[in-house]
Design a protein around this motif. Sequence first.
Motif, short mmCIF file in Angstrom:
data_model
loop_
_atom_site.label_atom_id
_atom_site.label_comp_id
_atom_site.label_asym_id
_atom_site.label_seq_id
_atom_site.Cartn_x
_atom_site.Cartn_y
_atom_site.Cartn_z
N GLU A 103 5.90 3.42 -0.92
CA GLU A 103 5.23 2.19 -0.55
C GLU A 103 5.54 1.88 0.92
O GLU A 103 6.67 2.08 1.38
CB GLU A 103 5.69 1.03 -1.43
CG GLU A 103 5.22 1.15 -2.88
CD GLU A 103 5.62 -0.05 -3.71
OE1 GLU A 103 6.65 -0.68 -3.38
OE2 GLU A 103 4.90 -0.36 -4.69
N ALA B 139 0.84 -1.20 0.00
CA ALA B 139 0.00 0.00 0.00
C ALA B 139 0.87 1.25 0.00
O ALA B 139 1.92 1.28 0.65
CB ALA B 139 -0.92 0.01 1.21
N TYR C 88 -3.69 -5.86 0.14
CA TYR C 88 -2.35 -5.29 0.26
C TYR C 88 -1.49 -6.18 1.16
O TYR C 88 -1.99 -6.83 2.09
CB TYR C 88 -2.41 -3.88 0.85
CG TYR C 88 -2.93 -2.84 -0.11
CD1 TYR C 88 -2.22 -2.50 -1.26
CD2 TYR C 88 -4.14 -2.19 0.13
CE1 TYR C 88 -2.70 -1.55 -2.15
CE2 TYR C 88 -4.64 -1.22 -0.75
CZ TYR C 88 -3.90 -0.92 -1.88
OH TYR C 88 -4.39 0.03 -2.77
N LEU D 125 -6.39 -3.46 5.12
CA LEU D 125 -5.35 -3.82 4.16
C LEU D 125 -5.61 -5.20 3.55
O LEU D 125 -5.43 -5.40 2.34
CB LEU D 125 -3.98 -3.77 4.83
CG LEU D 125 -3.50 -2.36 5.21
CD1 LEU D 125 -2.35 -2.43 6.19
CD2 LEU D 125 -3.09 -1.58 3.97
#
Length: 371
Positions: A37, A3, A354, A349
């Motif tokens: 990231e 993410a 992710y 997430l």
Amino acid sequence: MLAKGQTVIQYIEQLAPKHLAEDWDKVGLQLGSLQKEITNVLVALDVNDEVVEEAISLGCNLIIAHHAIIFRPLQGIQTDTPMGRMYEKLIKNDIAVYISHTNLDVTEGGMNDWMAEALGIENGVPIKDIHSEQLSKLVVFVPKDHHQKVLDAILNAGAGAIGNYSHCSFNIEGYGTFIPGEGTDPYIGEKGKMERAEEIRIETIVPHTIRNKVVQAMLKAHPYEEVAYDLYTMDLKGRTLGLGRVGKLKEPTTLGQFVETVKKGLKVDHVRVVGDLDRPIRKAAVLGGSGGKYYNSAIFRGADVLVTGDLDYHTAQDAVLAGITLIDPGHNAEKIMKEKVAEWMTGKLVEHKYDTTVHASQVNTEPFKFL
């Protein structure tokens, strides 16, 4: 897939929107960059040197903390001081620090709801009202064959919440008229000719904070080039959010027995207590952090006891005279947020597939020692 920093922060701000923070508070990104990231996130109550070392050892490049690392204006950063060395270590290891403080306290499903749940407080309401949600009325006209698609888009974007009811709307059939002009590509009708179309009028309530999101969802689902819709600001207020929580306990108890509930629920070994340990306790209030000045508000809400940190001598004396008992588990009792935020963020997430990992800090940042 990892993410992006902005994505992680969008999720935490869904839980605790920044606009809910007090005016004096310092929330948001305080150090570093989100334009990267995120491999690992560390959730902490406070940020000190031990927490930074923990973040480095776990490979974290983002810390989400409750208490600000920069609260008062800095005159400079000297890297030969303990605080300066900590800032330097964060920067050199590319660790960003984001703060969610009073916004996390007052939001529904946040700090004070977690603390209330841990103490067995049921159906808790704020001790002190802070925010009243501004509402708008959305009205849009939709061709019958797209009615359900547009309605679902609007309601699934968050519109239509009234109290404990969701997806509330009113729908009525009628006729719309229009003449498509030059350069148009009408979904219904022909250029230059009056069209009389069967349409449905949708009405619903939209909180001001998600108004743009709802409108964009509506426009995306609507088949018309030019969508006929109205937004009216309403005097009617929506949800009221505020500091602390107060409510009845699952079972009546005594102050002495409730002390043990507090110690177990908030995972503290010691508390300070003001009042008769044999006093019956039926309704309790809790306020994370420093909430001693709100004991009168707790009394007004019918509380027999207020659980909060950082109580001073004179507040304790005044509370005795006012007739309320107090339990001080310390400011560090807010550490309950570490596991809760980490669990919430992990869920988001995983839901969006992710690979970013979230860790709850294991460092004890309690500055006091009890001897």
